[in-house]
Structures are given as C-alpha cells and as structure tokens.
Design a protein around this motif. Structure first.
Motif, short mmCIF file in Angstrom:
data_model
loop_
_atom_site.label_atom_id
_atom_site.label_comp_id
_atom_site.label_asym_id
_atom_site.label_seq_id
_atom_site.Cartn_x
_atom_site.Cartn_y
_atom_site.Cartn_z
N ASP A 147 -7.93 -101.36 34.16
CA ASP A 147 -8.98 -100.36 33.93
C ASP A 147 -8.74 -99.11 34.75
OD1 ASP A 147 -10.25 -102.08 32.16
OD2 ASP A 147 -11.63 -102.88 33.69
N ARG A 150 -6.02 -97.09 33.06
CA ARG A 150 -6.53 -96.51 31.82
C ARG A 150 -7.46 -95.34 32.12
NH1 ARG A 150 -10.35 -99.87 29.31
NH2 ARG A 150 -8.80 -101.50 29.34
N ASN A 151 -8.37 -95.52 33.07
CA ASN A 151 -9.32 -94.46 33.42
C ASN A 151 -8.61 -93.25 34.03
OD1 ASN A 151 -11.45 -95.99 32.49
ND2 ASN A 151 -11.90 -96.85 34.50
N LEU A 154 -7.18 -91.35 31.03
CA LEU A 154 -8.22 -90.78 30.19
C LEU A 154 -8.95 -89.65 30.90
CD1 LEU A 154 -9.85 -93.92 28.53
CD2 LEU A 154 -8.34 -92.23 27.48
#
Length: 166
Positions: A147, A150-151, A154
């Motif tokens: 996570d 990914r964050n 993004l």
C-alpha cells in the motif's frame, strides 16, 4: 502550402508561434520542435529557423529559412526515457525486495520452528498462538508496504502544486 505538411497535432502551436513572431515584428524566429509529414507519408521531427521579409505595409513578402531533421535525436531521447523508466522500476523492485526480505525470513523461521516443535510433540498451545500472531503481524506488514508503494506513486500524479519558476 508549408502548413499543409505540418502534423495536425502540432499545427495550431506552430501557427500560434508564427503569429506571435509577426505580431512582435520579429524578422527572425525559431519554432519549438514539431512534426511534418513527408510526401511519402513519413513522419519527421523538425526544428526550423525562419527569417521573414516584411514590406513597408507590414505584410510578409517572403520567408527564408532552413529546417533540421531531428527525428533521430527525438527517437534517442524517447529510448533514453524508456531506459530510465526501466532502471527506476528495477530500483523500486530492489527496494521492495529489501523491505520484504527480513519479514519473510521471520515468517519462514517461525513457521519452520513451529512445525518442528509440533513434530517433536513439544509445542504448547500458547506458543502456537503467539507464533501464529507473529506470522500474521509480519504478513500485515508486507501488505502495508504494498500500500505504501502504491500510494507513493498515486500521490505524485494526483497532487497539483504551484511552483514559482523564479
């Protein structure tokens, strides 16, 4: 007639640059790189330098200039950009594997130790529960690192920032 050779996606920008230079009464200007379509239908990247001959009534009488084919340079830049992206991806995968190595080692050790103690008949229920909790804790940690990565990617693409160019 030359405007008919310019790639449709670049035409508005090239015309705008042309009009700005005429409005500023420049007798010489250079376009940003743009694409043209050759008679054979081939797409080429070009850079041009143009001098304008203007009469007494501010009308363009002539254009004199030259065009440089920079297609190979553009292709090389694109290739270097792709190679840079691949290198960054490799570095990111190296970072992920570094982050995961220690928790995976702990999970494997706890699982192997628990199995060995069970086979030997010396595993206490309390130790089993503690070991399963540890395995779960490290598995959750691994999930959170996914996570985090990914964050990270993004958030960069979704946040708009004002930048002072001075």
């Amino acid at each position: 007639d030359y405007f008919n050779c310019i790639h449709k996606d670049d035409l508005i920008r090239v015309k705008s640059e042309y009009k700005k230079s005429l409005n500023k009464k420049k007798d010489y200007f250079k376009h940003e790189p743009y694409r043209i379509i050759t008679k054979s239908g081939q797409e080429k990247w070009v850079l041009d330098y143009t001098a304008t001959e203007i009469d007494n009534e501010n009308c363009v009488v002539n254009f004199i200039g030259y065009i440089i084919d920079i297609t190979e340079q553009i292709k090389n830049q694109e290739m270097m950009y792709q190679q840079s992206k691949i290198a960054s991806l490799g570095e990111m995968l190296g970072n992920i594997s570094h982050q995961w190595r220690q928790p995976l080692s702990v999970i494997a050790s706890v699982a192997t130790g628990t199995k060995l103690k069970k086979e030997m008949g010396i595993l206490e229920d309390e130790e089993l529960m503690l070991n399963l909790d540890n395995i779960n804790k490290y598995a959750q940690y691994l999930s959170s690192t996914i996570d985090d990565f990914r964050n990270f990617f993004l958030s960069d693409s979704q946040i708009k920032k004002s930048v002072n160019l001075h």
